[in-house]
Design a protein around this motif. Structure first.
Motif, PDB file in Angstrom:
ATOM      1  N   VAL A 151     -17.623  22.095 -89.664  1.00 15.21           N
ATOM      2  CA  VAL A 151     -17.694  23.540 -88.447  1.00 15.21           C
ATOM      3  C   VAL A 151     -18.710  22.064 -88.141  1.00 15.21           C
ATOM      4  O   VAL A 151     -19.217  21.341 -88.564  1.00 15.21           O
ATOM      5  CB  VAL A 151     -18.374  24.187 -88.288  1.00 15.21           C
ATOM      6  N   PHE A 152     -18.189  21.860 -86.810  1.00  8.85           N
ATOM      7  CA  PHE A 152     -18.821  20.994 -85.937  1.00  8.85           C
ATOM      8  C   PHE A 152     -19.689  21.125 -84.927  1.00  8.85           C
ATOM      9  O   PHE A 152     -19.265  22.703 -83.688  1.00  8.85           O
ATOM     10  CB  PHE A 152     -17.372  19.525 -85.045  1.00  8.85           C
ATOM     11  N   THR A 153     -20.709  20.070 -84.257  1.00  5.90           N
ATOM     12  CA  THR A 153     -21.427  20.879 -83.156  1.00  5.90           C
ATOM     13  C   THR A 153     -20.588  20.771 -81.511  1.00  5.90           C
ATOM     14  O   THR A 153     -21.122  21.241 -80.738  1.00  5.90           O
ATOM     15  CB  THR A 153     -22.742  19.833 -82.763  1.00  5.90           C
ATOM     16  N   THR A 154     -19.331  19.928 -81.351  1.00  4.58           N
ATOM     17  CA  THR A 154     -18.405  19.409 -80.380  1.00  4.58           C
ATOM     18  C   THR A 154     -17.468  19.678 -80.238  1.00  4.58           C
ATOM     19  O   THR A 154     -16.807  19.370 -81.582  1.00  4.58           O
ATOM     20  CB  THR A 154     -18.858  18.806 -79.705  1.00  4.58           C
TER      21      THR A 154
ATOM     22  N   THR B 246     -15.522  37.671 -83.674  1.00  6.08           N
ATOM     23  CA  THR B 246     -16.049  35.913 -83.788  1.00  6.08           C
ATOM     24  C   THR B 246     -14.770  34.887 -83.063  1.00  6.08           C
ATOM     25  O   THR B 246     -14.178  35.978 -82.372  1.00  6.08           O
ATOM     26  CB  THR B 246     -16.229  35.645 -84.393  1.00  6.08           C
ATOM     27  N   HIS B 247     -15.652  34.453 -82.078  1.00  2.00           N
ATOM     28  CA  HIS B 247     -14.669  33.856 -81.286  1.00  2.00           C
ATOM     29  C   HIS B 247     -15.685  31.462 -81.304  1.00  2.00           C
ATOM     30  O   HIS B 247     -16.702  32.163 -81.421  1.00  2.00           O
ATOM     31  CB  HIS B 247     -14.849  33.944 -80.174  1.00  2.00           C
ATOM     32  N   PRO B 248     -14.732  31.127 -80.768  1.00  2.00           N
ATOM     33  CA  PRO B 248     -15.951  29.664 -79.905  1.00  2.00           C
ATOM     34  C   PRO B 248     -16.650  30.050 -79.134  1.00  2.00           C
ATOM     35  O   PRO B 248     -16.421  30.822 -78.562  1.00  2.00           O
ATOM     36  CB  PRO B 248     -14.149  28.854 -79.673  1.00  2.00           C
TER      37      PRO B 248
ATOM     38  N   LYS C 284      -9.148  24.257 -84.613  1.00  2.00           N
ATOM     39  CA  LYS C 284      -8.928  25.143 -83.238  1.00  2.00           C
ATOM     40  C   LYS C 284     -10.818  25.006 -82.582  1.00  2.00           C
ATOM     41  O   LYS C 284     -11.837  24.924 -83.674  1.00  2.00           O
ATOM     42  CB  LYS C 284      -9.142  26.559 -83.145  1.00  2.00           C
ATOM     43  N   ALA C 285     -10.924  25.090 -81.553  1.00  2.00           N
ATOM     44  CA  ALA C 285     -12.439  24.458 -81.190  1.00  2.00           C
ATOM     45  C   ALA C 285     -12.496  23.385 -81.672  1.00  2.00           C
ATOM     46  O   ALA C 285     -12.747  22.055 -82.196  1.00  2.00           O
ATOM     47  CB  ALA C 285     -12.785  26.004 -80.410  1.00  2.00           C
TER      48      ALA C 285
ATOM     49  N   ASP D 254     -11.820  17.178 -82.829  1.00  2.00           N
ATOM     50  CA  ASP D 254     -10.445  16.908 -83.162  1.00  2.00           C
ATOM     51  C   ASP D 254     -10.791  15.573 -83.178  1.00  2.00           C
ATOM     52  O   ASP D 254     -10.144  15.518 -83.558  1.00  2.00           O
ATOM     53  CB  ASP D 254     -10.164  16.638 -81.536  1.00  2.00           C
ATOM     54  N   THR D 255     -11.585  14.388 -83.667  1.00  2.00           N
ATOM     55  CA  THR D 255     -11.506  13.432 -84.611  1.00  2.00           C
ATOM     56  C   THR D 255     -11.742  13.744 -85.862  1.00  2.00           C
ATOM     57  O   THR D 255     -10.592  12.674 -86.656  1.00  2.00           O
ATOM     58  CB  THR D 255     -12.990  12.294 -83.587  1.00  2.00           C
ATOM     59  N   GLY D 256     -12.186  14.513 -86.393  1.00  2.00           N
ATOM     60  CA  GLY D 256     -12.164  15.090 -87.431  1.00  2.00           C
ATOM     61  C   GLY D 256     -10.798  15.272 -87.973  1.00  2.00           C
ATOM     62  O   GLY D 256      -9.743  14.795 -89.201  1.00  2.00           O
TER      63      GLY D 256
END
Length: 240
Positions: free
Chosen positions: A123-126, A28-30, A203-204, A131-133
């Motif tokens: 896993v985040f939506t953005t 898979t990939h971002p 990542k991403a 990054d914040t997490g």
């Protein structure tokens, strides 16, 4: 001693079909999804013959409990008796979806040389939310002391804890690898110690973690760090 694996005991009767892939190829990939991240998780074949896999039931009866949707920052510190700065053992990132927590290892860690691997991700939506997490995870992990002692509680967690942490990088994933060694008080007459390394990487739009726990005889080298980082690089390689 099995303090670092008892909270994630693997039972053959609870074994389930696995997340993760037996392939070494990138799957898979971002941007990542919960399912695509699960495809990179450690499998029983990664660990060795005799390993089984279970999903954490979130029943809360662990010796040391943290929510399955959290990311580890300083394991076992919530039981510490001699720290001077408030430190949390985990962070629950805001705005993310948990993959759930999966455990791969032998049915009885005391009777096997196989490690116990505990893994999960958020896993985040953005990418910005991820990054914040990760910043929150890094900030809390930076507070983890170099050592602490647990004086009370179940005998398997009493004793001294030593912690070392270093940066981790692999294929665009960045974070840290934190090694924790637990030795019991001499009066317990224990001939083993616990060796745990936790790799947390970002990542991403994802933050992922792997905790790699082994039991060693006193006098044997604590080598979970090298093994954990090698395994993390292998599994993260599936995610692209």
């Amino acid at each position: 001693m099995v303090a670092l694996v008892a909270g994630a005991a693997v039972v053959a009767s609870a074994a389930v079909g696995g997340c993760g892939s037996d392939s070494g190829k990138k799957l898979t990939h971002p941007p990542y999804t919960v399912k695509s991240i699960q495809s990179g998780f450690v499998t029983v074949k990664d660990i060795g013959k005799g390993a089984v896999q279970v999903q954490d039931s979130d029943h809360g009866s662990h010796v040391i409990y943290t929510p399955p949707n959290s990311v580890p920052t300083c394991p076992y510190v919530q039981r510490a008796d001699n720290i001077t700065v408030a430190v949390q053992p985990d962070v629950e990132p805001v705005g993310g979806n948990s993959t759930g927590r999966f455990i791969v290892g032998p049915p009885n860690p005391e009777q096997s040389s196989l490690p116990v691997v505990t893994q999960g991700a958020v896993v985040f939506t953005t990418n910005a939310l991820a990054d914040t997490g990760m910043k929150a995870v890094l900030a809390e992990s930076a507070k983890c002391p170099a050592s602490f002692t647990i004086l009370g509680g179940p005998p398997i967690i009493v004793g001294d804890y030593k912690i070392n942490s270093r940066a981790f990088k692999s294929g665009g994933w960045t974070g840290f690898a934190q090694q924790l060694a637990h030795t019991a008080p001499p009066d317990l007459g224990t001939t083993t110690y616990d060796d745990l390394t936790t790799v947390v990487a970002h990542k991403a739009n994802a933050v992922i973690y792997f905790s790699y726990a082994e039991i060693h005889k006193i006098g044997q080298r604590a080598d979970s760090s090298a093994k954990a980082e090698k395994l993390a690089k292998t599994t993260l390689g599936r995610l692209g």
